[in-house]
Scaffold this motif. Sequence first.
Motif, PDB file in Angstrom:
ATOM      1  N   UNK A 185       0.850  -1.191   0.000  1.00 55.15           N
ATOM      2  CA  UNK A 185       0.000   0.000   0.000  1.00 55.15           C
ATOM      3  C   UNK A 185       0.887   1.244   0.000  1.00 55.15           C
ATOM      4  N   UNK A 186       0.281   2.362  -0.394  1.00 58.71           N
ATOM      5  CA  UNK A 186       1.037   3.615  -0.451  1.00 58.71           C
ATOM      6  C   UNK A 186       0.102   4.786  -0.166  1.00 58.71           C
ATOM      7  N   UNK A 187       0.650   5.812   0.452  1.00 58.67           N
ATOM      8  CA  UNK A 187      -0.063   7.071   0.629  1.00 58.67           C
ATOM      9  C   UNK A 187       0.503   8.044  -0.392  1.00 58.67           C
ATOM     10  N   UNK A 188      -0.383   8.693  -1.138  1.00 60.18           N
ATOM     11  CA  UNK A 188       0.047   9.655  -2.143  1.00 60.18           C
ATOM     12  C   UNK A 188      -0.545  11.014  -1.789  1.00 60.18           C
ATOM     13  N   UNK A 189       0.320  11.958  -1.464  1.00 55.70           N
ATOM     14  CA  UNK A 189      -0.093  13.318  -1.132  1.00 55.70           C
ATOM     15  C   UNK A 189       0.191  14.196  -2.342  1.00 55.70           C
ATOM     16  N   UNK A 190      -0.868  14.775  -2.913  1.00 56.93           N
ATOM     17  CA  UNK A 190      -0.686  15.671  -4.050  1.00 56.93           C
ATOM     18  C   UNK A 190      -0.912  17.103  -3.589  1.00 56.93           C
ATOM     19  N   UNK A 239      -5.167  13.670  -0.543  1.00 56.03           N
ATOM     20  CA  UNK A 239      -4.471  12.477  -0.076  1.00 56.03           C
ATOM     21  C   UNK A 239      -5.201  11.239  -0.581  1.00 56.03           C
ATOM     22  N   UNK A 240      -4.431  10.296  -1.133  1.00 57.36           N
ATOM     23  CA  UNK A 240      -4.998   9.070  -1.663  1.00 57.36           C
ATOM     24  C   UNK A 240      -4.307   7.867  -1.024  1.00 57.36           C
ATOM     25  N   UNK A 263      -6.883  -0.845  -5.561  1.00 58.39           N
ATOM     26  CA  UNK A 263      -7.783   0.309  -5.576  1.00 58.39           C
ATOM     27  C   UNK A 263      -7.040   1.570  -5.164  1.00 58.39           C
ATOM     28  N   UNK A 264      -7.608   2.690  -5.551  1.00 56.65           N
ATOM     29  CA  UNK A 264      -7.113   4.009  -5.162  1.00 56.65           C
ATOM     30  C   UNK A 264      -8.276   4.718  -4.487  1.00 56.65           C
ATOM     31  N   UNK A 265      -8.096   5.075  -3.216  1.00 53.76           N
ATOM     32  CA  UNK A 265      -9.168   5.683  -2.435  1.00 53.76           C
ATOM     33  C   UNK A 265      -8.782   7.089  -2.012  1.00 53.76           C
ATOM     34  N   UNK A 266      -9.716   8.012  -2.132  1.00 53.15           N
ATOM     35  CA  UNK A 266      -9.502   9.358  -1.624  1.00 53.15           C
ATOM     36  C   UNK A 266      -9.704   9.315  -0.110  1.00 53.15           C
ATOM     37  N   UNK A 267      -8.751   9.819   0.648  1.00 53.11           N
ATOM     38  CA  UNK A 267      -8.828   9.768   2.116  1.00 53.11           C
ATOM     39  C   UNK A 267      -9.736  10.892   2.614  1.00 53.11           C
ATOM     40  N   UNK A 309      -3.063  11.615   9.805  1.00 53.79           N
ATOM     41  CA  UNK A 309      -3.097  12.770   8.907  1.00 53.79           C
ATOM     42  C   UNK A 309      -3.252  14.023   9.760  1.00 53.79           C
ATOM     43  N   UNK A 310      -2.447  15.025   9.494  1.00 51.81           N
ATOM     44  CA  UNK A 310      -2.610  16.334  10.126  1.00 51.81           C
ATOM     45  C   UNK A 310      -3.110  17.266   9.026  1.00 51.81           C
ATOM     46  N   UNK A 311      -4.285  17.869   9.271  1.00 51.14           N
ATOM     47  CA  UNK A 311      -4.903  18.681   8.222  1.00 51.14           C
ATOM     48  C   UNK A 311      -5.609  19.896   8.812  1.00 51.14           C
TER      49      UNK A 311
END
Length: 98
Positions: free
Chosen positions: A5-10, A27-28, A42-46, A81-83
Amino acid sequence: PRADSALVLTQTSIDSTGESYYGSSHLFLLLENDPKRPGNGSALSVPLPPEAAKDAQGTVPIVSCSWVSNPTITGTVPFTVISGRMPALASLHHGITG
Protein backbone atom coordinates in the motif's frame (compact mmCIF):
# COMPACT_ATOMS: atom_id res chain seq x y z
CA PRO A 1 5.27 -0.30 5.27
CA ARG A 2 4.93 -3.78 3.76
CA ALA A 3 5.08 -2.66 0.11
CA ASP A 4 1.40 -3.51 -0.46
CA SER A 5 0.00 0.00 0.00
CA ALA A 6 1.04 3.62 -0.45
CA LEU A 7 -0.06 7.07 0.63
CA VAL A 8 0.05 9.65 -2.14
CA LEU A 9 -0.09 13.32 -1.13
CA THR A 10 -0.69 15.67 -4.05
CA GLN A 11 -0.21 19.42 -3.75
CA THR A 12 -0.58 22.30 -6.14
CA SER A 13 1.36 25.45 -5.45
CA ILE A 14 -0.64 27.64 -7.81
CA ASP A 15 -4.28 28.57 -7.50
CA SER A 16 -5.50 29.98 -10.81
CA THR A 17 -8.60 31.46 -9.15
CA GLY A 18 -6.49 33.61 -6.82
CA GLU A 19 -8.61 32.63 -3.82
CA SER A 20 -5.98 30.59 -1.97
CA TYR A 21 -2.35 31.49 -1.36
CA TYR A 22 -1.54 27.85 -0.58
CA GLY A 23 -3.04 26.06 -3.60
CA SER A 24 -4.72 22.76 -2.80
CA SER A 25 -3.83 19.29 -1.49
CA HIS A 26 -5.36 15.82 -1.67
CA LEU A 27 -4.47 12.48 -0.08
CA PHE A 28 -5.00 9.07 -1.66
CA LEU A 29 -4.54 5.54 -0.29
CA LEU A 30 -3.37 3.02 -2.90
CA LEU A 31 -3.96 -0.65 -2.05
CA GLU A 32 -2.46 -3.60 -3.91
CA ASN A 33 -5.30 -5.83 -2.69
CA ASP A 34 -8.65 -4.30 -1.83
CA PRO A 35 -10.36 -6.36 0.92
CA LYS A 36 -13.75 -5.40 -0.53
CA ARG A 37 -12.74 -6.64 -4.00
CA PRO A 38 -10.30 -9.57 -3.63
CA GLY A 39 -7.72 -9.79 -6.41
CA ASN A 40 -8.10 -6.12 -7.32
CA GLY A 41 -6.18 -3.05 -6.28
CA SER A 42 -7.78 0.31 -5.58
CA ALA A 43 -7.11 4.01 -5.16
CA LEU A 44 -9.17 5.68 -2.43
CA SER A 45 -9.50 9.36 -1.62
CA VAL A 46 -8.83 9.77 2.12
CA PRO A 47 -11.69 11.58 3.87
CA LEU A 48 -10.65 14.40 6.19
CA PRO A 49 -12.39 15.44 9.41
CA PRO A 50 -15.32 17.80 8.75
CA GLU A 51 -14.18 19.90 11.72
CA ALA A 52 -10.93 20.87 9.96
CA ALA A 53 -10.67 24.58 9.10
CA LYS A 54 -11.23 25.09 5.37
CA ASP A 55 -9.88 27.77 3.08
CA ALA A 56 -12.01 30.14 0.96
CA GLN A 57 -12.50 27.40 -1.67
CA GLY A 58 -13.83 24.94 0.91
CA THR A 59 -10.78 22.66 0.74
CA VAL A 60 -8.78 21.41 3.70
CA PRO A 61 -4.99 21.76 3.46
CA ILE A 62 -3.04 18.62 4.38
CA VAL A 63 0.02 19.36 6.50
CA SER A 64 1.43 15.86 6.93
CA CYS A 65 0.66 12.13 6.75
CA SER A 66 2.51 9.15 8.18
CA TRP A 67 2.11 5.40 8.65
CA VAL A 68 1.67 4.07 12.19
CA SER A 69 4.73 1.92 12.71
CA ASN A 70 3.78 -1.27 14.53
CA PRO A 71 5.05 -4.59 13.12
CA THR A 72 2.31 -6.60 14.83
CA ILE A 73 -0.54 -4.99 12.85
CA THR A 74 -2.15 -7.26 10.26
CA GLY A 75 -4.34 -6.13 7.39
CA THR A 76 -4.29 -2.53 6.23
CA VAL A 77 -1.82 -0.49 8.27
CA PRO A 78 -3.29 2.59 9.98
CA PHE A 79 -1.95 6.06 9.24
CA THR A 80 -2.23 9.54 10.69
CA VAL A 81 -3.10 12.77 8.91
CA ILE A 82 -2.61 16.33 10.13
CA SER A 83 -4.90 18.68 8.22
CA GLY A 84 -6.62 22.06 8.33
CA ARG A 85 -5.60 25.61 9.05
CA MET A 86 -4.24 26.47 12.48
CA PRO A 87 -5.15 24.95 14.77
CA ALA A 88 -4.66 21.84 12.65
CA LEU A 89 -6.37 18.54 13.49
CA ALA A 90 -4.75 15.13 13.75
CA SER A 91 -6.80 12.13 12.65
CA LEU A 92 -6.16 8.39 12.70
CA HIS A 93 -7.27 6.35 9.68
CA HIS A 94 -7.44 2.58 9.41
CA GLY A 95 -7.35 1.86 5.72
CA ILE A 96 -10.72 1.50 4.06
CA THR A 97 -12.67 1.30 7.33
CA GLY A 98 -12.13 4.97 8.22
